[in-house]
Design a protein around this motif. Structure first.
Motif, short mmCIF file in Angstrom:
data_model
loop_
_atom_site.label_atom_id
_atom_site.label_comp_id
_atom_site.label_asym_id
_atom_site.label_seq_id
_atom_site.Cartn_x
_atom_site.Cartn_y
_atom_site.Cartn_z
N PRO A 79 0.83 -1.22 0.00
CA PRO A 79 0.00 0.00 0.00
C PRO A 79 0.86 1.26 0.00
O PRO A 79 1.72 1.45 0.86
CB PRO A 79 -0.79 -0.12 1.31
N GLY A 80 0.65 2.10 -0.99
CA GLY A 80 1.42 3.33 -1.09
C GLY A 80 2.87 3.14 -1.50
O GLY A 80 3.65 4.08 -1.47
N GLY A 81 3.24 1.92 -1.87
CA GLY A 81 4.63 1.65 -2.24
C GLY A 81 4.72 1.00 -3.61
O GLY A 81 3.75 0.91 -4.36
N ALA A 82 5.93 0.51 -3.91
CA ALA A 82 6.17 -0.09 -5.21
C ALA A 82 5.69 -1.53 -5.23
O ALA A 82 5.48 -2.15 -4.19
CB ALA A 82 7.67 -0.03 -5.53
N ALA A 83 5.52 -2.04 -6.45
CA ALA A 83 5.18 -3.44 -6.64
C ALA A 83 6.45 -4.23 -6.91
O ALA A 83 7.35 -3.76 -7.62
CB ALA A 83 4.20 -3.60 -7.80
N HIS A 84 6.56 -5.42 -6.32
CA HIS A 84 7.74 -6.25 -6.48
C HIS A 84 7.33 -7.66 -6.86
O HIS A 84 6.36 -8.21 -6.31
CB HIS A 84 8.57 -6.31 -5.19
N LEU A 142 11.78 -23.41 2.09
CA LEU A 142 11.05 -22.29 1.48
C LEU A 142 12.06 -21.20 1.19
O LEU A 142 12.36 -20.36 2.03
CB LEU A 142 9.95 -21.79 2.41
N ASP A 143 12.62 -21.22 -0.01
CA ASP A 143 13.72 -20.32 -0.38
C ASP A 143 13.15 -19.07 -1.05
O ASP A 143 12.56 -19.16 -2.13
CB ASP A 143 14.67 -21.06 -1.32
N PRO A 144 13.30 -17.87 -0.43
CA PRO A 144 12.68 -16.67 -0.99
C PRO A 144 13.56 -15.98 -2.02
O PRO A 144 14.80 -15.95 -1.91
CB PRO A 144 12.49 -15.78 0.25
N GLU A 145 12.94 -15.38 -3.03
CA GLU A 145 13.61 -14.49 -3.99
C GLU A 145 12.68 -13.30 -4.23
O GLU A 145 11.51 -13.50 -4.56
CB GLU A 145 13.88 -15.20 -5.32
N CYS A 146 13.18 -12.08 -4.04
CA CYS A 146 12.32 -10.91 -4.22
C CYS A 146 13.11 -9.78 -4.86
O CYS A 146 14.30 -9.59 -4.58
CB CYS A 146 11.76 -10.45 -2.86
N GLU A 147 12.41 -9.01 -5.70
CA GLU A 147 13.05 -7.88 -6.38
C GLU A 147 13.46 -6.78 -5.40
O GLU A 147 14.28 -5.92 -5.75
CB GLU A 147 12.09 -7.30 -7.42
N CYS A 148 12.90 -6.81 -4.18
CA CYS A 148 13.27 -5.76 -3.23
C CYS A 148 14.69 -5.93 -2.71
O CYS A 148 15.24 -5.03 -2.07
CB CYS A 148 12.29 -5.71 -2.06
N GLY A 149 15.30 -7.12 -2.95
CA GLY A 149 16.69 -7.33 -2.59
C GLY A 149 16.93 -7.94 -1.23
O GLY A 149 18.08 -8.20 -0.87
#
Length: 435
Positions: A79-84, A142-149
């Motif tokens: 909310p109010g932020g970027a999409a990743h 459960l190995d995470p990968e996200c564009e937020c870094g």
């Protein structure tokens, strides 16, 4: 929640439309979704990220979810932020592990029947785990990968995991897809494996029935009778105190009450089976019934005290249970709220520590926003809000039981819930028991 099209059931890639917000309700309602979220809580080092992900998912911030072998993907909007773009990776099972899992599934007729009816029984997953085949993700899987870094689970990947839990509520076979098998592919392999296991070589001299002849005769055999309809009420046992000479050692009033409680229980079991039929819910209730068959004498006295026994019988039950009349009344309330598990929570105070304490605290933190969290005081497995006279008791199975202070006694106020906020609301005045 949007469903997938049946025509894509064979595909190894399935996409689900974004789900609407889920405010004001428990996030998952099945064993599958809850087990998946426990795996997330075990994997994430940052509890704040799990909580943030829960808020994002509740607010409807998770876009369309794509599930494929080894990976689940979605775009998460803060909310109010970027999409990743967020991904969660799960290791696929090897061919050897799938073979052992299929062998395990065909070994038990109950597992086989449920799977061919397109139901995934939780007991099969537990049996497989006992044999070293983990369908549910374990520690670090459960190995995470996200564009937020973020290198660990962030709010975006945690939100995606929460949304996957909701999808598993709808179709637990998604778990098999994540591990590398589409539902129809798996069921076809299961059918082949089951057919091969039943192909027993013919021994000379062994008599049998030709399958073609048996199949041809099916149309001329009489049909089985229809199931009986549920009677309007439990049966009433005949009066037993009219006998001219009572049998020594037999109390007619106690025997009448025992027969009446047996009739009520038989009515409950018949009503359950006629209404629910075969399915996951019926299996869970059957497991609970099996537990009740192993009651102690003191527990069974509480069960028999339900249903307003005659005064002499009630006095005997209060003595045999070791509770007295007031204690037996509280125990009856516990039994009516949740059977033997609720009775255990009424009687036992145990020390919550280690992993159990960490999970309990995480559940309490996630249940309320920080400015709404009530000031609960803990003693053992009991969290109390003294100023409101309400209490939460944690069962050994991780469920929360609501309690209320009535005239200086803590008494059960309803059934258990995985969500402590829901359980606490049941304990407050105006909860589900009508107080």
């Amino acid at each position: 929640m949007s469903r997938y099209d049946d025509e894509h059931d064979d595909d190894l890639v399935r996409t689900f439309a974004a789900a609407p917000p889920a405010r004001g309700q428990a996030f998952t309602r099945t064993w599958w979704g809850q087990a998946w979220l426990r795996a997330l809580e075990d994997a994430a080092m940052d509890r704040a990220a799990v909580k943030a992900g829960r808020r994002l998912a509740r607010a409807g911030g998770v876009g369309a979810v794509t599930v494929r072998p080894g990976r689940v993907t979605a775009v998460v909007h803060a909310p109010g932020g970027a999409a990743h773009r967020a991904d969660v990776l799960v290791p696929e099972l090897s061919a050897e592990e799938w073979g052992r899992f299929l062998d395990l599934a065909v070994e038990q007729a109950g597992h086989m029947a449920a799977l061919l009816d397109r139901e995934l029984p939780p007991h099969l997953i537990e049996d497989a785990a006992a044999h070293g085949i983990d369908l549910l993700p374990g520690l670090g899987e459960l190995d995470p990968e996200c564009e937020c870094g973020t290198w660990d689970h962030c709010g975006h990947t945690a939100a995606l995991c929460h949304q996957v839990a909701r999808l598993l509520d709808e179709d637990p076979f998604l778990l098999l897809l994540l591990r590398g098998r589409a539902k129809d592919t798996f069921l076809a392999e299961l059918h082949v494996r089951g057919t091969a296991s039943r192909a027993v070589p013919h021994e000379p001299g062994t008599e049998g029935v030709d399958a073609a002849e048996a199949w041809a005769a099916a149309d001329i055999l009489p049909r089985l009778p229809e199931l009986p309809a549920l009677p309007p009420a439990p049966g009433t046992p005949p009066p037993l105190d009219a006998a001219p000479e009572p049998v020594p050692g037999i109390e007619p009033a106690a025997l009448e009450h025992l027969a009446g409680r047996t009739a009520v229980e038989a009515f409950r079991l018949l009503a359950r089976d006629l209404s629910a039929g075969p399915g996951p819910g019926a299996g869970t209730t059957a497991a609970q019934d099996a537990v009740q068959l192993r009651l102690t004498a003191a527990q069974d006295a509480v069960r028999l005290a339900c249903g307003t026994p005659p005064e002499a019988v009630a006095e005997r039950l209060s003595t045999e249970s070791g509770r007295g009349r007031e204690g037996l009344a509280d125990a009856v309330r516990a039994w009516q709220a949740g059977g033997a598990p609720c009775l255990a929570v009424l009687d036992e105070e145990w020390a919550v520590d280690g992993v159990a304490l960490a999970r309990a605290c995480a559940g309490l933190e996630a249940a309320w926003e920080q400015d709404e969290r009530p000031p609960l005081h803990r003693s053992g497995n009991r969290w109390t809000l003294p100023e409101e006279g309400v209490q939460l008791r944690l069962g050994r199975d991780g469920r929360w039981w609501p309690y209320r202070d009535e005239d200086g006694r803590w008494v059960p106020a309803g059934g258990a819930d995985r969500d402590p906020a829901t359980a606490l609301a049941s304990a407050r005045p105006g909860g589900p028991d009508g107080s």
